[in-house]
Design an enzyme around this catalytic site. Sequence first.
Site, short mmCIF file in Angstrom:
data_model
loop_
_atom_site.label_atom_id
_atom_site.label_comp_id
_atom_site.label_asym_id
_atom_site.label_seq_id
_atom_site.Cartn_x
_atom_site.Cartn_y
_atom_site.Cartn_z
N ASP A 107 -12.95 -38.15 33.00
CA ASP A 107 -12.77 -38.11 34.37
C ASP A 107 -13.44 -37.08 34.83
OD1 ASP A 107 -10.88 -36.89 33.21
OD2 ASP A 107 -9.17 -37.37 34.62
N ILE A 133 -11.01 -40.80 24.31
CA ILE A 133 -9.95 -41.58 23.30
C ILE A 133 -8.59 -41.56 24.02
CG2 ILE A 133 -11.09 -40.63 21.33
CD1 ILE A 133 -8.83 -38.49 21.10
N ASP A 134 -8.39 -41.06 25.35
CA ASP A 134 -7.06 -41.10 25.87
C ASP A 134 -6.93 -42.42 26.62
OD1 ASP A 134 -6.73 -38.51 25.13
OD2 ASP A 134 -6.94 -37.59 27.10
N MET A 178 -2.61 -36.69 20.57
CA MET A 178 -3.51 -36.34 21.83
C MET A 178 -3.59 -37.50 22.87
SD MET A 178 -7.52 -35.23 21.74
CE MET A 178 -7.18 -33.58 20.91
N GLU A 238 1.34 -36.15 23.56
CA GLU A 238 1.30 -34.49 24.06
C GLU A 238 1.54 -34.30 25.43
OE1 GLU A 238 -2.45 -32.66 22.98
OE2 GLU A 238 -3.59 -34.09 24.63
N TYR A 300 -7.86 -33.58 16.81
CA TYR A 300 -9.06 -33.18 16.71
C TYR A 300 -9.75 -34.02 15.45
CZ TYR A 300 -8.47 -29.13 19.48
OH TYR A 300 -8.00 -28.16 20.75
N GLU A 301 -8.59 -34.49 14.54
CA GLU A 301 -9.25 -35.28 13.55
C GLU A 301 -10.08 -36.49 13.97
OE1 GLU A 301 -5.23 -33.59 12.46
OE2 GLU A 301 -6.34 -34.29 14.09
N LEU A 302 -9.70 -37.03 15.08
CA LEU A 302 -9.93 -38.26 15.72
C LEU A 302 -11.27 -38.23 16.45
CD1 LEU A 302 -6.39 -39.46 17.00
CD2 LEU A 302 -7.38 -39.59 14.68
N ARG A 303 -11.46 -37.32 17.11
CA ARG A 303 -12.57 -37.13 18.06
C ARG A 303 -14.17 -37.27 17.70
NH1 ARG A 303 -11.49 -31.99 21.92
NH2 ARG A 303 -12.44 -30.87 20.11
#
Length: 419
Positions: A107, A133-134, A178, A238, A300-303
């Site tokens: 955004d 990813i949100d 996240m 989070e 961070y592992e996902l991004r």
Amino acid sequence: MAERLGILVGGGPAPGINSVISSVTIEAINNGLEVIGIYDGFKHLVEGKTNMVKKLSIEDVSRIHIEGGSILRTSRVNPAKSEETLEKTVQTLKKLGIKYLVTIGGDDTAFSASKVCERSKGEIKVVHVPKTIDNDLPLPENMPTFGFETARHVATELVYNLMQDSRTTNRWYFVAMMGREAGHLALGVGKAASATITIIPEEFKEGVTLEEVCDVLDGAILKRKLMGRDDGVAVIGEGIAEKMDPEELANIPGVIVEKDPHGHLRLAEIPLATILKRAIERRYAERGERIHIVDVTIGYELRSARPIPFDIVYTRTLGYGAVRFLLGDYSDLPGGMVCVVGGRIKILPFDAFMDPKTGRTKVRVVDVRSEDYRVARKYMIRLEKKDLEDPETLEKLAKLAKMEPEEFKKKYWHTTELP
């Protein structure tokens, strides 16, 4: 001389970025354009630098669609923070000979792209490819943002592993997930992995206290214990920290409350799972007991994970659509956002997602009145009204908490309320 198309990436990484870069580059070159990859988002453009770019060829991008990360890297620099930086950005793009600009981001990047488009006064046509990813951008027909499905897939595997470890070692895991303002990822992962309990920001009011959040988790732990289990996994969005009073957070030892260039709390600097773990441990110490909790943060592992097929297919369509729009298809708007509606590419104006009250992009939050949320909640272990209305169950729960039944009921009743 061929017209130039620029590509840049803003915000945090998300699986599928390279696939967008690949599809944009291939379609643009096949239509006679020269493609310029701009490194590090708007970072160098706001400084007037024209050397942090790379001419992209089909050979450069033909196999990157299956890879995570971003070959152009990314940054959170906000070109719209002042009139000066915005003007500098537009002038730098003009120096680079950019006639078309593709921005990939969330955004904040969408807002920046809209301002660049507006400031260029039609000299630079801009299209934004929304990603996060949100999953908190309000795309039509509830389409997910690209990267979300991969993030949910990878995180579900991680949480499932923690659930097995929890059962094996007889302990609890508090897993912060996240998601700044919306709990889509936390809820999606918790529901898919069948976590013991998932809590998300949407279920709490503004100004919720640490004590109130702990009540929900403690209630689940006590109910689980009553069922004969001392293990479990709590997935925690989070964004709950955003609902809490910053002053209360700042007063917690070891917590530093900072904001990023866009004015958001740096949630990565707030160890929510650790804060909740310590608060629950203090409760149990006051009861003369010890509880085993391990705090974990997943994000961070996902991004930069390798995208799953859904996100590869999705992003190739978005990248293609972005170029076709810039070349005159779909819409005569000077700029906009590309999305997929009912299997078809559609361009939405930048202000389609704008909140007229704030002037910022609207946030798609979890609808806590939807069947999707209610189903997820049905399969959690958490206190319900019937637990507190049944005298026998209430007495057992109160005994575990070393409280009187009415005292327990009064303290924990709020945890049974549906949002």
